[in-house]
Design a protein around this motif. Structure first.
Motif, short mmCIF file in Angstrom:
data_model
loop_
_atom_site.label_atom_id
_atom_site.label_comp_id
_atom_site.label_asym_id
_atom_site.label_seq_id
_atom_site.Cartn_x
_atom_site.Cartn_y
_atom_site.Cartn_z
N THR B 168 41.39 69.47 -18.27
CA THR B 168 40.49 70.18 -17.36
C THR B 168 40.44 69.47 -16.01
O THR B 168 40.77 68.29 -15.91
CB THR B 168 39.07 70.26 -17.92
OG1 THR B 168 38.52 68.95 -17.94
CG2 THR B 168 39.07 70.85 -19.32
N HIS B 169 40.03 70.20 -14.99
CA HIS B 169 39.91 69.60 -13.66
C HIS B 169 38.79 68.57 -13.64
O HIS B 169 38.89 67.56 -12.99
CB HIS B 169 39.62 70.67 -12.62
CG HIS B 169 40.73 71.67 -12.47
ND1 HIS B 169 40.98 72.64 -13.42
CD2 HIS B 169 41.64 71.85 -11.50
CE1 HIS B 169 42.03 73.36 -13.02
NE2 HIS B 169 42.44 72.91 -11.87
N CYS B 170 37.74 68.85 -14.38
CA CYS B 170 36.61 67.94 -14.48
C CYS B 170 36.12 67.48 -13.09
O CYS B 170 35.90 66.30 -12.85
CB CYS B 170 36.94 66.73 -15.35
SG CYS B 170 35.50 65.84 -15.95
N MET B 619 44.26 59.61 -11.32
CA MET B 619 43.97 60.85 -12.04
C MET B 619 45.05 61.07 -13.11
O MET B 619 44.76 61.43 -14.25
CB MET B 619 43.97 62.01 -11.05
CG MET B 619 43.35 63.27 -11.56
SD MET B 619 43.23 64.44 -10.16
CE MET B 619 42.34 65.77 -10.94
N PHE B 626 44.25 59.49 -21.78
CA PHE B 626 42.98 59.86 -22.42
C PHE B 626 42.69 61.37 -22.52
O PHE B 626 42.04 61.81 -23.46
CB PHE B 626 41.80 59.24 -21.66
CG PHE B 626 41.92 57.78 -21.39
CD1 PHE B 626 42.02 56.88 -22.43
CD2 PHE B 626 41.94 57.29 -20.09
CE1 PHE B 626 42.14 55.52 -22.19
CE2 PHE B 626 42.06 55.93 -19.83
CZ PHE B 626 42.16 55.04 -20.89
N GLU B 627 43.07 62.13 -21.52
CA GLU B 627 42.48 63.46 -21.36
C GLU B 627 43.16 64.53 -22.21
O GLU B 627 44.37 64.62 -22.26
CB GLU B 627 42.55 63.89 -19.89
CG GLU B 627 41.71 63.01 -18.98
CD GLU B 627 41.79 63.46 -17.53
OE1 GLU B 627 41.80 64.68 -17.27
OE2 GLU B 627 41.87 62.59 -16.65
N ASP B 642 32.34 67.69 -22.37
CA ASP B 642 31.40 66.70 -21.85
C ASP B 642 32.24 65.57 -21.27
O ASP B 642 33.46 65.69 -21.20
CB ASP B 642 30.50 66.17 -22.99
CG ASP B 642 31.32 65.73 -24.20
OD1 ASP B 642 32.30 64.98 -24.01
OD2 ASP B 642 30.99 66.14 -25.33
N MET B 643 31.63 64.48 -20.88
CA MET B 643 32.43 63.39 -20.32
C MET B 643 32.45 62.14 -21.21
O MET B 643 33.05 61.14 -20.84
CB MET B 643 31.97 63.07 -18.90
CG MET B 643 32.36 64.21 -17.94
SD MET B 643 31.73 64.04 -16.26
CE MET B 643 32.77 62.70 -15.66
N GLU B 644 31.81 62.21 -22.38
CA GLU B 644 31.98 61.09 -23.32
C GLU B 644 33.30 61.23 -24.05
O GLU B 644 34.03 60.27 -24.27
CB GLU B 644 30.90 61.05 -24.41
CG GLU B 644 29.48 61.02 -24.01
CD GLU B 644 28.85 62.38 -24.06
OE1 GLU B 644 29.17 63.19 -23.16
OE2 GLU B 644 28.04 62.65 -24.96
N TYR B 646 35.61 63.82 -23.39
CA TYR B 646 36.68 64.15 -22.46
C TYR B 646 36.74 62.96 -21.51
O TYR B 646 35.94 62.85 -20.57
CB TYR B 646 36.42 65.46 -21.69
CG TYR B 646 37.65 65.83 -20.88
CD1 TYR B 646 38.62 66.64 -21.43
CD2 TYR B 646 37.87 65.29 -19.62
CE1 TYR B 646 39.78 66.93 -20.73
CE2 TYR B 646 39.02 65.56 -18.91
CZ TYR B 646 39.97 66.39 -19.47
OH TYR B 646 41.12 66.65 -18.78
N LYS B 647 37.64 62.04 -21.76
CA LYS B 647 37.60 60.75 -21.09
C LYS B 647 38.42 60.72 -19.81
O LYS B 647 39.59 61.10 -19.83
CB LYS B 647 38.17 59.67 -22.02
CG LYS B 647 37.23 59.25 -23.14
CD LYS B 647 37.90 58.15 -23.96
CE LYS B 647 37.12 57.78 -25.20
NZ LYS B 647 35.81 57.21 -24.90
N LEU B 648 37.80 60.27 -18.75
CA LEU B 648 38.54 59.99 -17.52
C LEU B 648 38.86 58.48 -17.50
O LEU B 648 38.19 57.70 -18.15
CB LEU B 648 37.71 60.33 -16.29
CG LEU B 648 37.14 61.74 -16.19
CD1 LEU B 648 36.44 61.92 -14.84
CD2 LEU B 648 38.22 62.79 -16.36
N ALA B 649 39.86 58.12 -16.72
CA ALA B 649 40.18 56.70 -16.57
C ALA B 649 39.05 56.00 -15.82
O ALA B 649 38.49 56.56 -14.87
CB ALA B 649 41.50 56.53 -15.82
#
Lengths: 213, 718
Positions: B168-170, B619, B626-627, B642-644, B646-649
């Motif tokens: 996702t773009h998140c 990105m 992770f994503e 969510d962001m827990e 769906y992990k971003l760096a």
């Protein structure tokens, strides 16, 4: 993934300082809030239920008491953004993951999305709006500017406050410390290279500054 | 105008502002929290909106009752987006929305809307094409040369399967807008990459004349390709406002909805077979690929990537429809997937014949578009040098006997990046003040800064003397910021409008300098006769000669003729190398160092360009490690909206980044090329190849999570 520093997690209730105590305290009268004495006095009072409707509360933000009326379920970030027009901190994940809502409360960085506004009473809350006066930039903000540590900028206010809190506790960080200490904030544009440099620059410039100053 | 000015960029050695790195103009306002994003706005009388979204992956609304919600004190407007009979094709589909005096009341009211659904069968997992049945739509076979013969003649053949999932773009600022619909006029403050195109689109959908729609946005909290059109939520917000008597309504997606319906990058899976010679020359390529863009199916991009002139190709691409949110352009649409599939397959071929992959990429660069062949070879060598490739690279699986293995991987990218159609106006006032006005937007890429640099260079003035206006529909229209097209456009329109304005000024000033207009130049705060620095006027004195008449001149970028003008062009190349360590006991992948060599033509601000490349890599590292949007086959729901999960760096996850901007004169002379996309393309491929190189077996599927790494090591499917 990076570990989070304790300082970036919501502050656990201290002894004798509970959400219930606060709720009772508000029932007694908000005039005493902000003195820090209320929780012990309130401990002896009879239990009271507040809400679900709006209740008057007082927040001590950037050194000034602010009165507002919110439902007890309103978080500190929503109180700031929706009721006080303090929009520097952002609501992004709304679940204590990304740090975009970071403020400093009672000397500790916290996720404002995970603190109830009523629980934030009686504590000094420092937001990005209170960092600097006039058009001057706080050393942390200036370091972000100098090191191109922002792109879209939506995470930036949270990052700046997290950096401020981090430097207050770690006045002479190494780059490794920075990677560890700022792990509680996320950026989508990918500004971490600039942020690493910004924190080191800001720490250098803030040497000798009064804590929380 | 008597003479068309010479718009060309000044030669490299004569530039004073272009090519330098002034700090970004929006830095102070952003780093002090004073920048007002549209999601920060609260115009007088504003109501808070909240959405009710579909909990089901596929369902029909059989009834909807909003009567209780409407009676809730504080509720001013309720709008049904999915009336009875609507068939909803994914979780997160907009059902209804409420506008109320507080956000809490609006949310409470959405919970009081009674909806009955007829739940329908769903299909949400596209990894296994065999299970897709009627949801898969196979495209025709693409045939180049004689692949059957080429494979039969091949000295070596390698085969593999590869996968890159939906991400996702998140965007940190979710999709949405503040919107006010009063009578036949609309004020809207959207979070958009397309300020100039927004009103036109909204006009068609709401039947309000575009001239009555005012669009304004100063800052946007991330878009990455997902924020162009007004979207369903703008229509819903507009109707809420209208029904509430024209009060402005703020309606932004909650994080869960943002992750479900705010846009995503399509997946791509493929079985790929390569044939070739033992010297590394690839002679035959076969791809069977599939992927999903959500309910509206899209098939993966063409294979092979970059090496498009390969002589023998067979390819079948299949689009799979799933009950999940719809794809949107994602920072180089189709290219990350295409780069991943191609570069992994080539790495596997190099392993098969026992060659260094850098050499195989260099050799097969002969199949890249002609103009880029030597650029790729130069960049492959440069990247290898910066990554210590010769010293650090070992053949696959020969990376020591300890549990932690180090590996290197390489991948390449290509992008267009020419400027879109757009206009700017340059204004010179009699008091000497100068303005540039263009209806573009600054996504955080530095658009404000580079426009101001170009104007300062052209007028011979300090940047502080240029007043820039962007971000509203009332300015001369630029284009939407997509496809890395903004910098080429705005640098060109700024340059041309400024030169046109100067030409007008020269006409007025020339007589007093005893020269012809075309003999004048604007340098160092003066208007002077070229070659005769003594015959000059200060900028202020020159402008005073305008009397009371302001100069306002347009400049236009016309994509078809832009390349001939030499101001902006297309065609960027890049090579990246990942250096990773993989713990074979835990499966954890760590980035040690990451090298990017990137060409983007003439670079206006090297610091901002470097920041763009850093950002693209970071990105990309998130997506590589992770994503992944994880769908639950049983319920059809997104498991990590969510962001827990769906992990971003994070700041510690990215290793050390080394960026080398390839600004050799032969690149500079081509003109300006966009940079948002190109460096964001090859990261998954470089990291995937590095992990594979480290541990000795192909980890087929991104992201390189411990689960995928350990599965590959244990011989389970990754």
């Amino acid at each position: 993934m990076s570990s989070k520093k304790d300082s970036e997690l919501p502050v656990p209730p201290k002894s004798g300082f509970s959400r219930r105590g606060f709720i009772r305290g508000v029932g007694i009268g908000s005039g005493a809030l902000g003195t820090g004495l209320l929780e012990t006095e309130a401990a002896a009072a009879a239990p009271a239920t507040l809400g679900p409707g709006p209740v008057p509360i007082t927040l001590n933000i950037n050194g000034k008491p602010v009165n507002l009326t919110v439902e007890p379920s309103v978080t500190l970030i929503d109180a700031m953004r929706n009721y006080l027009d303090l929009t520097g901190a952002k609501r992004v994940c709304d679940r204590a993951t990304c740090g975009a809502c970071t403020v400093i409360m009672a000397g500790k960085t916290v996720y404002a999305c995970t603190v109830l506004a009523i629980d934030a009473q009686g504590k000094n809350i420092e937001t990005i709006e209170g960092l600097a006066t006039g058009s001057a930039l706080h050393p942390v903000s200036k370091a972000f500017y100098d090191n191109d540590a922002q792109q879209c900028g939506y995470c930036t206010p949270g990052f700046v406050m997290a950096c401020k809190g981090f430097i207050d506790e770690h006045p002479s960080p190494t780059e490794e410390d920075v990677k560890h200490g700022l792990g509680g904030n996320l950026c989508r544009c990918g500004t971490y290279m600039g942020i690493r440099k910004a924190v080191l620059q800001a720490a250098k410039e803030m040497k000798g500054a009064v804590k929380n100053g | 105008m008597a003479n068309t000015p010479d718009y060309h960029w000044p030669p490299m050695d004569q530039r004073k502002v272009i090519g330098t790195s002034p700090k970004r103009l929006d830095g102070p306002v952003k780093s002090s929290g004073r920048a007002k994003y549209t999601s920060d706005l609260k115009p007088q009388g504003m109501l808070f909106g909240a959405y009710l979204i579909s909990p089901h992956a596929h369902a029909k609304v059989t009834s909807i009752d909003t009567s209780v919600a409407e009676k809730l004190p504080g509720v001013k407007s309720v709008y049904v987006a999915a009336p009875a009979g609507t068939e909803m094709q994914y979780q997160g589909w907009e059902v209804a929305a409420v506008a109320a005096t507080t956000e809490e009341i609006a949310r409470e009211a959405t919970r009081k809307i009674k909806v009955e659904y007829e739940v329908l069968p769903h299909f949400v997992k596209d990894e296994d094409l065999a299970s897709a049945g009627a949801n898969a739509k196979q495209g025709g076979e693409r045939l180049v040369g004689d692949p059957d013969k080429a494979f039969a003649d091949a000295e070596a053949v390698s085969e593999g399967h590869y996968g890159i999932p939906v991400v996702t773009h998140c965007c940190l600022e979710p999709h949405g807008q503040v919107i006010q619909w009063m009578g036949d006029s609309i004020n809207v403050w959207p979070s958009t990459q397309n300020v100039p195109g927004y009103a036109g689109d909204l006009s068609q959908r709401l039947q309000v004349p575009a001239t009555n729609i005012k669009v304004k946005m100063d800052y946007i909290g991330g878009g990455f390709g997902s924020k162009f059109n007004p979207d369903a939520w703008a229509i819903v917000g507009a109707n809420l406002s209208k029904n509430a008597g024209g009060r402005p309504v703020k309606l932004y997606l909650e994080r869960n909805a943002e992750q479900m319906i705010g846009g995503n990058r399509p997946s791509a899976y493929a079985k790929i077979k390569l044939g070739g010679k033992k010297d590394g020359t690839i002679t035959a390529w076969q791809t069977d690929s599939w992927g999903t863009g959500g309910f509206q199916a899209v098939s993966p991009g063409q294979q092979p990537y970059v090496f498009t002139n390969l002589p023998n190709i067979r390819e079948v691409r299949t689009a799979v429809s799933v009950n999940a949110g719809t794809q949107r352009a994602w920072r180089a649409p189709g290219n990350q997937q295409a780069s991943y599939l191609t570069c992994c397959a080539i790495e596997d071929y190099a392993h098969k014949i026992g060659m260094d992959p850098i050499e195989v990429f260099k050799l097969n660069a002969q199949y890249a578009p002609t103009a880029r062949i030597e650029t790729y070879r130069y960049q492959l060598d440069k990247a290898a040098e910066l990554a210590d490739w010769k010293k650090l690279w070992r053949p696959r699986g020969q990376n020591g006997s300890g549990p932690v293995k180090r590996g290197l991987g390489v991948a390449i990218a290509a992008w267009g990046g020419a400027g879109h159609a757009g206009k700017a106006r340059a204004v010179i006032n009699p008091d000497g003040s100068v303005a540039i006005e263009t209806g573009t937007q600054d996504l955080g890429t530095g658009t404000r800064t580079i426009i101001t640099q170009v104007a300062a260079e052209t007028f011979g003035l300090p940047m502080s003397q240029i007043k820039l206006s962007i971000g509203t529909s009332e300015l001369p229209a630029d284009g939407g910021s997509g496809g890395s097209s903004t910098v080429g456009a705005v640098s060109t329109t700024t340059r041309k409008s400024s030169m046109n304005a100067l030409a007008k000024l020269y006409e007025v000033v020339a007589p007093s300098l005893g020269a012809q207009p075309e003999e004048l130049e604007a340098v160092d705060g003066h208007v002077r006769v070229k070659g005769s620095p003594n015959k000059s006027l200060t900028w202020q004195a020159a402008c005073r000669k305008l009397g009371s008449t302001q100069i306002a001149e347009m400049g236009e970028n016309v994509p078809r003729s832009a390349q001939a003008e030499g101001l902006n062009t297309q065609g960027a190349a890049g090579v990246q190398i990942a250096d990773v360590s993989v713990d074979t006991e835990t499966g954890i992948v760590k980035i040690n160092r990451y090298v990017a060599v990137q060409d983007c033509g003439l670079v206006i601000n090297p610091k901002l360009a470097e920041s763009q490349v850093f950002g693209a890599i970071i990105m990309g590292i998130g997506t590589a490690l992770f994503e992944e949007r994880i769908m639950d086959a049983q319920t059809g729901r997104v498991l990590n909206p969510d962001m827990e999960f769906y992990k971003l760096a994070g700041i510690a996850d990215i290793g050390n980044l080394v960026v080398h901007m390839d600004i050799r004169p032969e690149n500079d002379k081509r003109g300006v090329i966009g940079l948002g996309e190109p460096p964001a393309i090859p990261i998954c491929a470089a990291v995937g190849n590095a992990v594979t190189n480290a541990i000795g077996v192909r980890v087929p599927t991104i992201p390189m999570t411990p689960d995928h790494v350990l599965a590959a090591l244990e011989g389970r499917i990754g």
